[in-house]
Design a protein around this motif. Sequence first.
Motif, PDB file in Angstrom:
ATOM      1  N   ALA C 168       0.765  -1.148   0.040  1.00  0.00           N
ATOM      2  CA  ALA C 168       0.058   0.239  -0.039  1.00  0.00           C
ATOM      3  C   ALA C 168       0.886   1.340   0.045  1.00  0.00           C
ATOM      4  N   ALA C 179      -4.174   4.750  -5.779  1.00  0.00           N
ATOM      5  CA  ALA C 179      -4.270   3.875  -4.363  1.00  0.00           C
ATOM      6  C   ALA C 179      -5.605   4.568  -3.369  1.00  0.00           C
ATOM      7  N   GLU C 180      -5.938   5.346  -3.432  1.00  0.00           N
ATOM      8  CA  GLU C 180      -7.224   5.825  -2.742  1.00  0.00           C
ATOM      9  C   GLU C 180      -8.258   5.078  -3.409  1.00  0.00           C
ATOM     10  N   LEU C 181      -8.538   4.803  -4.717  1.00  0.00           N
ATOM     11  CA  LEU C 181      -9.276   4.053  -5.544  1.00  0.00           C
ATOM     12  C   LEU C 181      -9.516   2.609  -5.190  1.00  0.00           C
ATOM     13  N   MET C 182      -8.356   2.234  -4.260  1.00  0.00           N
ATOM     14  CA  MET C 182      -8.203   0.863  -4.017  1.00  0.00           C
ATOM     15  C   MET C 182      -8.835   0.549  -2.655  1.00  0.00           C
ATOM     16  N   GLY C 183      -9.043   1.863  -1.923  1.00  0.00           N
ATOM     17  CA  GLY C 183      -9.415   1.675  -0.715  1.00  0.00           C
ATOM     18  C   GLY C 183      -8.468   1.926   0.361  1.00  0.00           C
ATOM     19  N   VAL C 184      -7.117   2.506  -0.023  1.00  0.00           N
ATOM     20  CA  VAL C 184      -6.049   2.649   0.839  1.00  0.00           C
ATOM     21  C   VAL C 184      -6.308   3.961   1.465  1.00  0.00           C
ATOM     22  N   ASN C 185      -6.205   4.115   2.912  1.00  0.00           N
ATOM     23  CA  ASN C 185      -6.391   4.988   3.688  1.00  0.00           C
ATOM     24  C   ASN C 185      -5.238   6.158   3.674  1.00  0.00           C
TER      25      ASN C 185
END
Lengths: 234, 609, 294
Positions: C168, C179-185
């Motif tokens: 991540a 990365a945000e679109l993968m659900g990464v905070n």
Amino acid sequence: MLTLENIDAGYGPTTILQDVSLDVKEGEIVTIVGANGAGKTTTLRTIVGQIKPRAGKISFMGEDITRLPAHEVVDRGIILVPEGRQLFPDMTVRENLQMGTYRKAARDNQEQRLEEVLSLFPRVRERLDQNASSLSGGEQQMVAIARGMMAKPRILMFDEPSLGLAPIVVSQVFDVVRQIAATGTTVLIVEQNVFTTLKVAHRGYVLENGRVVLADTSEALLKNDHVRRAYLGI
Amino acid sequence: MSISDIQSGTGTKTRNLSWPQIAFGVLLASLLLIPLGIDNAFVSHVFITICLFAALSTAWNIVGGFAGQLSLGHAVFYGIGGYAGVILFNLGVTPWIGMFVGAAVAAVVGMLISYPCFRLRGPFYTLASIAFLEVIRVLSLHFKDLTGGATGLMIDLRLGWTWMVFRERWPSLLIVFGMLLLTLAVSWAIRRSRLGFYLVATRERESAARAAGVRTVRVRLIAVAISSALCAMLGTFHAMYLTFIEPAAMFALAFSIQIAMFALIGGIGTVAGPLLGAALLVPITEWARASLGSSALGLHGFVYGIVLIVCVLFMPNGIMGVIKRFSHKKAKAADEPAQTETDPIIAPASAFATPDPDRPGIGQDILKVENLNKHFGGLYVTRDVNFTLREGEVLGLIGPNGAGKTTLFNMISGFLAPDEGKVSVRGLDGQFHQPNNPADFAALGMGRTFQIVQPFAAMTVEENIMVGAFYRHPDEKDAREAARETAWRMGLGPLLNAEARGLTIGGLKRLEVARVMAMQPRVLLLDEVMAGINQTDVRRAIDLMLSIRDTGVSIIAIEHVMQAVMSLSDRVIVLASGEVIAEGRPQDVVRDPQVVEAYLGKEFAHAHA
Amino acid sequence: MTTFLQVLLNGLMLGGLFAIVAIGLTLIFGIVKVVNFAHGEFLMAGMFVTWLITTRLGLHPYASVIIVVPMMFLLGALTQRLLIQPLMSAEDDHVQIFATVGLSTAMINLALLIFGADIANTPNFGLRTPIEIGPVRVLTGQLYIFIAAIILVIALQLFLKNSQTGRAIRAVAQHRVAAELMGVNVPRIYILSFGLGAACVGLAAVLIAPLYPTSSNIGTYFVLTAFVVVVLGGLGSIPGAFFGALVIGLVDSLSGFYIGSDLREAVVFGIFLLILILKPSGLFGKRMTLSHLS
């Protein structure tokens, strides 16, 4: 399933979306069409929480998600395949696909789903251990879609999947979209390629200058005078 | 950071002064009158320090603020001035001459070290400036014969105006105050002039500035030279005031940071900001240093650091930003609500001639593109592209996304060098030239817009257009006049004083065209100017293009709006995968099977048949 | 010949030292895309704390690692959360530069206020004892630093390559929006990364304290070289920073011996400027990172 009510949104002081309302029902393929700069991408980015709307409400499965940060929206299964692919360039294709499973609900049974997804994309399988940046544009688009599929989407949103691709690749991409929809996944697709998209979709919204000017079934839109004039040059 | 409000009126006697201008004048006067009135050595010392830092910071601001090159190595120039002054002093040369020698050396050094650094962005420019400072400090320690090394240099005891060394404080105060006035005047003049607009434009959006004909490297070099020279002169003064200099003090990083810090706190990129910052902070720290003495070693530095942090977090535009917000609020309350939508474009007399490759009004060739090739790696972006553009002609350029249209534009405006082939433009002398950079293309009368609009966000609409207008009108007043005229013609009249960042997409597209029109180009390259604007505006825009065409301007337009392509173009070129696949009259081109296959799609052809 | 070998070895050992300081810097830059001008002051803070623990509690300096590293992680995480994060969306670079420059200035002077201008010598517990390796010798502490640097590089690489969080972090570094679109905070990854980078420099502080006298301006001394190393190695590349550090260590040692110790800094910074201007992607960088070029 997904509902936008009277959304106003933009970047900084620039307002792009004005009073946009739309909804997507479970199992549907819905499209948003419009010219460059009409606000299509902004709509999708607002849904996933990358842009905070100034006014209005977004709800998903009855829950208000208007103010949620992007990663929490994604956690609920709203997956965007972004414009221009946006792969992680220095990761292998496999790592890119693994990133797709980052959301909590997608973390188990990764291997099995990888197999399922790869069955849709035979070309991607051959490239698993290559760096994403070494792929051609069409292959990258396929990886981006596959990465979205890895996340077990409850709704999969596509932003201009045909952008910058050769016509032959474009038709392959739309074939894949059709196959994904056939599995029962709900799809929201944004495209400039108006006709091809309307042929695939059940319903469509026409966006101009950040406003929804038309909303109807795809068949009706294909016959609509305004659509024909504005997007076909007829 | 717009140029208008606070400073602009100070030079014109006819205008009524606003309260910030009066306040600024009072502050400036008090810097001289208070210490003269109180006549206390410590007070005078504090005010001399304020004036010195205010002037250094104002000089730094020309590079760090206007040009946006955040140097933390400006002590180099101050140090050069100091050393030049002292070394010459000890050779019997008066510092009044020494300071100009120092200024000249500093200007040359400044240009030499800045030239290779202009490619660097943000923190990397800053790092390079620190590295240069370190190198020069180490060298000054090494060359002991010249600099006295770590032991430093003391000036011989010679008093009086000739030697700039005095027993009392007031003559030094007069000198440094005079230098402060000079620096402020220079800064003010730059900010209002073409140079200032060009610097800010380059800072905001380098490519757009280059398209407007700005020689970005040259204007930055000029800024660096002026800034370094002023710093050096102040360095000479300060060396005489201190009577002793050493490398650790003259080439100190902490000193450089202070200079920049005052500008930030006062308001970076404004004329008055650096003075405000220095006037606010210097007294506090000088007082702390004097009253707390060694018991509070580091206290003033600690305060500086904290103030800096608080400032970037809560008022990144400094004191000037706060003042501006405050005065804007007042102004807004008084005025009528600001208009947000643009007026319709004033459409001129309707287009008379229907497009036709051989209609009257089309002249000789003005632009020739021959065998243009560009590849990135093994991938051809354009392959053997050939075409010519004739005077007064409208050439439509269409093709699928990724076909190489924008790359082609970049090559015919000097932004990208082709791998093979050539682009020639007929100049006013009738000869064909082959320019190779945006400024030279602009000089031959080529103007372009960008597909992704590139406004100078911090400038107003008027100032944006002025950047283009300066190309034909070097004087600020003429440029402003021309910009206003263009703005009204483009339907941007009511928005002249709005900041560009607040415009809608449609407004930004018009601004993009207005800026290039203000350059009065002979050839206009338009990259999707109709994308994202609504139907009525498309029709108006078409009329506007036709009227531009009828003044003899040649146009190449990349466009997806087929309605516009069909009604505007005399000829159309279709690009697909980097190659020209069709060329001819619009009606013919849209029937070409290859074009249908690659771009328009069968649906279009069916609908059209 | 022995002298030459000794100079080379000194250079390598110096390289290990530069590496361990630079790793945290390059980590932070590579992920958060912020040049932390206060990095040297983080080092200085860590060294002072090590000195305090060692002298007050009489412990071996290396024992203070259990306090210094978590403390530095916290400092880094707080810096990101409170100072950098609010400025992430700023349009101008200058606010981020000034933010860390301000932090650096505040920390140097705070140290002056607390500890005065005197030098603090951390007891070295035999770490300054030389070990003979054939004809040449090296300080025990230096050797430990060198080994620690290698271990740190490998450990970080393994973490970034194989763990979910590591992946991540790389995703955020390569494409924040995706990365945000993968659900990464993403904000949390930034805080974690800044903390991690600061923790690395905390480790460096513990190892360096017994060998170098601590003072308020020790950070400036090391960090300028660390910047050189990071740029040389390719911004954001951890192995690059390691090899870049070895190169700079050797250059420093050789030029100090053959050109003159007062000019070695000029040589090092001269190289820095050449690299910045001619090949900003660094000697070991795979490709140009467009973020810092026009």
